[in-house]
Design a protein around this motif. Structure first.
Motif, PDB file in Angstrom:
ATOM      1  N   VAL A 129     -12.632  -7.470   0.775  1.00 17.19           N
ATOM      2  CA  VAL A 129     -12.944  -6.276  -0.008  1.00 17.19           C
ATOM      3  C   VAL A 129     -12.437  -5.052   0.760  1.00 17.19           C
ATOM      4  N   ILE A 130     -11.560  -4.282   0.149  1.00 13.77           N
ATOM      5  CA  ILE A 130     -11.040  -3.040   0.731  1.00 13.77           C
ATOM      6  C   ILE A 130     -11.660  -1.875  -0.036  1.00 13.77           C
ATOM      7  N   ASN A 131     -12.572  -1.142   0.605  1.00 15.55           N
ATOM      8  CA  ASN A 131     -13.252  -0.010  -0.025  1.00 15.55           C
ATOM      9  C   ASN A 131     -12.724   1.295   0.553  1.00 15.55           C
ATOM     10  N   VAL A 132     -12.290   2.208  -0.309  1.00 16.21           N
ATOM     11  CA  VAL A 132     -11.880   3.543   0.105  1.00 16.21           C
ATOM     12  C   VAL A 132     -12.673   4.558  -0.710  1.00 16.21           C
ATOM     13  N   LYS A 133     -13.405   5.422  -0.003  1.00 22.47           N
ATOM     14  CA  LYS A 133     -14.251   6.406  -0.678  1.00 22.47           C
ATOM     15  C   LYS A 133     -13.374   7.374  -1.465  1.00 22.47           C
ATOM     16  N   GLN A 134     -13.675   7.528  -2.734  1.00 23.19           N
ATOM     17  CA  GLN A 134     -12.928   8.433  -3.604  1.00 23.19           C
ATOM     18  C   GLN A 134     -13.768   9.682  -3.892  1.00 23.19           C
ATOM     19  N   VAL A 135     -13.180  10.878  -3.739  1.00 23.69           N
ATOM     20  CA  VAL A 135     -13.867  12.129  -4.058  1.00 23.69           C
ATOM     21  C   VAL A 135     -13.210  12.723  -5.292  1.00 23.69           C
TER      22      VAL A 135
ATOM     23  N   GLU B  34     -18.923   5.085  -3.856  1.00 25.16           N
ATOM     24  CA  GLU B  34     -18.320   4.038  -3.045  1.00 25.16           C
ATOM     25  C   GLU B  34     -17.832   2.925  -3.967  1.00 25.16           C
ATOM     26  N   PRO B  35     -16.572   2.480  -3.835  1.00 24.92           N
ATOM     27  CA  PRO B  35     -16.109   1.365  -4.667  1.00 24.92           C
ATOM     28  C   PRO B  35     -16.998   0.146  -4.456  1.00 24.92           C
ATOM     29  N   ASN B  36     -17.393  -0.474  -5.541  1.00 23.89           N
ATOM     30  CA  ASN B  36     -18.310  -1.613  -5.444  1.00 23.89           C
ATOM     31  C   ASN B  36     -18.080  -2.534  -6.638  1.00 23.89           C
ATOM     32  N   PHE B  37     -17.002  -3.305  -6.585  1.00 22.62           N
ATOM     33  CA  PHE B  37     -16.672  -4.229  -7.656  1.00 22.62           C
ATOM     34  C   PHE B  37     -17.187  -5.626  -7.298  1.00 22.62           C
ATOM     35  N   THR B  38     -17.666  -6.339  -8.265  1.00 24.97           N
ATOM     36  CA  THR B  38     -18.035  -7.747  -8.087  1.00 24.97           C
ATOM     37  C   THR B  38     -17.326  -8.574  -9.158  1.00 24.97           C
ATOM     38  N   PHE B  39     -16.436  -9.490  -8.732  1.00 21.47           N
ATOM     39  CA  PHE B  39     -15.764 -10.365  -9.689  1.00 21.47           C
ATOM     40  C   PHE B  39     -16.713 -11.474 -10.125  1.00 21.47           C
ATOM     41  N   LEU B  40     -16.758 -11.714 -11.417  1.00 20.80           N
ATOM     42  CA  LEU B  40     -17.597 -12.791 -11.927  1.00 20.80           C
ATOM     43  C   LEU B  40     -16.836 -14.109 -12.006  1.00 20.80           C
ATOM     44  N   ASN B  41     -15.554 -14.082 -12.257  1.00 22.48           N
ATOM     45  CA  ASN B  41     -14.817 -15.339 -12.458  1.00 22.48           C
ATOM     46  C   ASN B  41     -13.320 -15.178 -12.209  1.00 22.48           C
ATOM     47  N   CYS B  42     -12.942 -14.674 -11.038  1.00 24.17           N
ATOM     48  CA  CYS B  42     -11.515 -14.630 -10.707  1.00 24.17           C
ATOM     49  C   CYS B  42     -11.051 -16.062 -10.467  1.00 24.17           C
ATOM     50  N   PRO B  43     -10.105 -16.572 -11.265  1.00 24.91           N
ATOM     51  CA  PRO B  43      -9.737 -17.989 -11.154  1.00 24.91           C
ATOM     52  C   PRO B  43      -9.121 -18.337  -9.800  1.00 24.91           C
TER      53      PRO B  43
ATOM     54  N   THR C 275     -13.542 -11.004 -15.126  1.00 23.02           N
ATOM     55  CA  THR C 275     -14.277  -9.788 -15.452  1.00 23.02           C
ATOM     56  C   THR C 275     -14.926  -9.265 -14.173  1.00 23.02           C
ATOM     57  N   VAL C 276     -15.323  -7.963 -14.199  1.00 27.80           N
ATOM     58  CA  VAL C 276     -15.944  -7.362 -13.018  1.00 27.80           C
ATOM     59  C   VAL C 276     -17.203  -6.611 -13.420  1.00 27.80           C
ATOM     60  N   ILE C 277     -18.078  -6.453 -12.447  1.00 28.51           N
ATOM     61  CA  ILE C 277     -19.219  -5.545 -12.562  1.00 28.51           C
ATOM     62  C   ILE C 277     -18.937  -4.377 -11.626  1.00 28.51           C
ATOM     63  N   ASP C 278     -18.935  -3.158 -12.171  1.00 26.46           N
ATOM     64  CA  ASP C 278     -18.613  -1.964 -11.385  1.00 26.46           C
ATOM     65  C   ASP C 278     -19.909  -1.302 -10.943  1.00 26.46           C
ATOM     66  N   GLY C 279     -20.124  -1.276  -9.628  1.00 30.84           N
ATOM     67  CA  GLY C 279     -21.340  -0.668  -9.104  1.00 30.84           C
ATOM     68  C   GLY C 279     -21.428   0.817  -9.343  1.00 30.84           C
ATOM     69  N   CYS C 280     -20.308   1.470  -9.686  1.00 28.28           N
ATOM     70  CA  CYS C 280     -20.330   2.905  -9.962  1.00 28.28           C
ATOM     71  C   CYS C 280     -20.768   3.191 -11.393  1.00 28.28           C
TER      72      CYS C 280
ATOM     73  N   THR D 250      -9.481  -0.801 -13.052  1.00 26.71           N
ATOM     74  CA  THR D 250      -9.627   0.586 -12.619  1.00 26.71           C
ATOM     75  C   THR D 250     -10.838   1.188 -13.322  1.00 26.71           C
ATOM     76  N   ASP D 251     -11.772   1.767 -12.524  1.00 25.53           N
ATOM     77  CA  ASP D 251     -12.941   2.408 -13.147  1.00 25.53           C
ATOM     78  C   ASP D 251     -12.671   3.887 -13.392  1.00 25.53           C
ATOM     79  N   SER D 252     -13.674   4.589 -13.930  1.00 26.46           N
ATOM     80  CA  SER D 252     -13.492   5.991 -14.314  1.00 26.46           C
ATOM     81  C   SER D 252     -13.339   6.910 -13.117  1.00 26.46           C
ATOM     82  N   PHE D 253     -13.660   6.431 -11.902  1.00 28.28           N
ATOM     83  CA  PHE D 253     -13.485   7.231 -10.699  1.00 28.28           C
ATOM     84  C   PHE D 253     -12.134   6.972 -10.032  1.00 28.28           C
ATOM     85  N   GLY D 254     -11.347   6.093 -10.614  1.00 30.64           N
ATOM     86  CA  GLY D 254     -10.043   5.762 -10.040  1.00 30.64           C
ATOM     87  C   GLY D 254     -10.072   4.624  -9.043  1.00 30.64           C
ATOM     88  N   ASN D 255     -11.268   4.056  -8.807  1.00 25.37           N
ATOM     89  CA  ASN D 255     -11.348   2.902  -7.918  1.00 25.37           C
ATOM     90  C   ASN D 255     -10.679   1.701  -8.562  1.00 25.37           C
ATOM     91  N   GLN D 256     -10.008   0.878  -7.768  1.00 22.24           N
ATOM     92  CA  GLN D 256      -9.303  -0.288  -8.300  1.00 22.24           C
ATOM     93  C   GLN D 256      -9.735  -1.563  -7.585  1.00 22.24           C
TER      94      GLN D 256
END
Length: 569
Positions: free
Chosen positions: A89-95, A105-114, A136-141, A169-175
């Motif tokens: 997991v590579i997290n980069v704080k986005q402002v 803080e980027p916080n993605f959780t993959f549910l089923n990456c094959p 699919t992902v769950i976005d902690g943001c 990509t979430d609404s904060f630009g985290n990928q």
């Protein structure tokens, strides 16, 4: 699951222990837009009896760069059964600058990456559809995420390995990125009779201890293997470079490569460590004349076994030829492909291997040929239909291409399939050819035996040249005609002194003594229904035309000559 390494093992792998499978690797940074290089200690696997299991396949290697704000599953597969997987997991704080400035803080959780997908359908020379459940992902943001993907489920994939990428990509630009490979075989597993091709198999290693030493650490460049099915091969090895060897006798080092169909290719060499002051013995044993040595022998079978009535196999009392001797006076050790005693051999041709080892590990490779057939003669003569013509292609240097042809079929004179066994097939249609240097040449041979012992062959050449090879600057040599078309072949090989500076030639011209280019003689574009000469021409080997294959088409090799273009000084 994020937070711990995942070990997947079934009952078949209960004797395999995976060690040092990493937990989740999480890297948090305050600001970055460039991919981040990540290293880790690779997991290892051992059997319960202490044998090391090689990595069968892996999705990433230490030092791989991962995109910012990504969550990637890294997978190691051992012996095609046991799996170690973990997340990076590579997290980069986005402002974000906005009226309601916020920070997440980027916080993605993959549910089923094959995991990697291997198709059960072969592509041969086309494509096949491959399906999967989309990740699919769950976005902690919070909020929604958009996704870009390189392929849709059900897309068509060619033979080989294709990487599928999903970028969220979430609404904060985290990928966050999910990647996996789709692996498509060239040929159906049940139809694959060609073993992997081994490269860089080491020769016998001899070492002598210093007076104060009792053992040595021995290293070598490990062999590799590729399979023309397009699937990865598994590896089992008895030793690894850097192992310690003691004096006295020898140890056999074996690398066994196995493809998905169970075809095996073995690289085997001996390591002999001598005490200080002992002379090195490099002379192999002397073998009796009842076996064929060396390995390449086109002598007809020496043992014929007949089946009873309509049976498809026969029993034969297999024995190892005796009488081998060695210069040290000790009777050599015998290792054979078959145990002594009654063995059942199906109809067809069988080459049994017998290896003689002396006390220093020097080996003599020998073979016995066994033909199992029915009594009498075939009711109808056998022939091969649709035996392919020679293939000549030019592709960019450093690339590869798949070469396709219709596989030959054995029929009677009325075109009906007959009972025959395929003894040897050197390459499958759809095999991948690489161009390393300026040429890649292969002879593609298919050898069949019908149920009455008649041999039926189909052979053609595949030659791959680098585009623009004829434009390379250089100096042409004289014409060489080092061989005549009698005997086995017209083989005008590349002389070691062709180029005065000792370099490998960069181009070659091959033609008949009448001045006809070898391609014109081999392909006959003006009469494609007529069979051309089976031959190939490459700078590093020269010219080869084999009479035993051309005789199938009622012809003998013509007399050819060659000349080489050498690099400029």
């Amino acid at each position: 699951m994020i937070g711990q390494g995942c070990l997947e093992q079934d009952d078949l792998s209960s004797s395999i222990n995976i060690m040092e499978c990493p937990n989740v690797i999480s890297i948090n940074m305050s600001a970055s837009t460039s991919p981040i290089s990540v290293s880790w200690e690779e997991p290892t696997a051992m059997t319960t009896d202490g044998k090391r299991i090689a990595i069968f396949n892996q999705s990433h290697s230490p030092g791989t760069s991962f995109p910012v704000n990504s969550n990637t599953i890294v997978t190691y597969v051992f012996d095609d059964i046991s799996v170690c997987s973990f997340n990076i997991v590579i997290n980069v704080k986005q402002v974000i600058s906005s009226p309601d400035a916020c920070e997440c803080e980027p916080n993605f959780t993959f549910l089923n990456c094959p995991l990697n997908i291997t198709s059960d359908q072969p592509a041969f020379c086309g494509t096949v559809p491959v399906n999967w459940t989309e990740p699919t992902v769950i976005d902690g943001c919070g909020g929604s995420s958009s996704v870009e993907k390189t392929h849709e489920p059900g897309s068509e994939f060619p033979a080989g390995v294709t990487t599928v990428t999903y970028t969220f990509t979430d609404s904060f630009g985290n990928q966050s990125i999910c990647e996996f490979d789709v692996i498509v075989p060239v040929v159906a597993v049940e139809d694959d009779s060609v073993p992997p091709v081994v490269s860089n198999c080491p020769a016998h290693i001899y070492e002598v201890l210093e007076p104060s030493q009792t053992s040595l650490i021995i290293t070598w460049d490990p062999p590799t293997a590729r399979d023309d099915s397009g699937l990865p091969v598994s590896l089992h090895q008895t030793h690894s470079p850097g192992d310690q060897f003691t004096a006295g006798g020898y140890e056999l080092v074996q690398y066994t490569f196995t493809d998905a169909a169970g075809n095996e290719a073995v690289c085997e060499f001996a390591v002999t460590v001598y005490p200080n002051g002992v002379n090195i013995d490099t002379q192999p044993p002397t073998v009796p004349p009842t076996v064929y040595c060396p390995a390449v022998s086109y002598t007809p079978p020496i043992i014929t076994v007949y089946v009873e009535n309509e049976a498809t196999s026969a029993d034969y009392n297999f024995t190892w030829p005796t009488g081998a001797t060695d210069n040290d006076g000790v009777t050599p050790t015998v290792i054979a492909s078959h145990q002594e005693g009654i063995q059942s051999f199906p109809i067809g041709f069988h080459r049994t291997a017998i290896f003689y080892y002396d006390t220093s590990g020097n080996r003599k490779d020998c073979y016995q040929n066994i033909l199992v057939r029915r009594q009498g003669s075939a009711p109808t003569p056998a022939t091969v239909i649709n035996c392919p013509q020679n293939v000549y292609l030019e592709i960019p240097e450093g690339t590869s291409t798949r070469v396709c042809w219709e596989e030959p079929v054995v029929t009677d004179d009325a075109g009906n399939p007959i009972a025959a066994t395929l003894w040897q097939r050197r390459l499958h249609s759809g095999a991948e050819f690489f161009i390393n240097g300026n040429c890649n040449e292969q002879f593609v041979g298919n050898t069949f035996y019908d149920y009455y012992g008649n041999v039926i062959r189909c052979g053609f050449s595949v030659t791959i040249r680098a585009i623009g090879h004829e434009n390379l600057p250089g100096q042409w040599t004289q014409w060489y005609n080092r061989d005549r078309p009698g005997g086995n072949c017209d083989c005008d090989t590349t002389p070691s002194t062709a180029c005065s500076n000792g370099e490998e030639p960069i181009d070659v011209q091959c033609e008949t003594l009448a001045g006809d280019d070898w391609l014109t003689v081999g392909l006959i574009p003006s009469a494609p229904e007529k069979r051309g000469q089976v031959a190939y021409c490459c700078p590093r080997i020269g010219f080869y035309c084999w009479n035993r294959w051309n005789a199938l088409y009622g012809q003998q090799c013509l007399d050819y000559r060659v000349r080489f273009k050498c690099p400029l000084q």
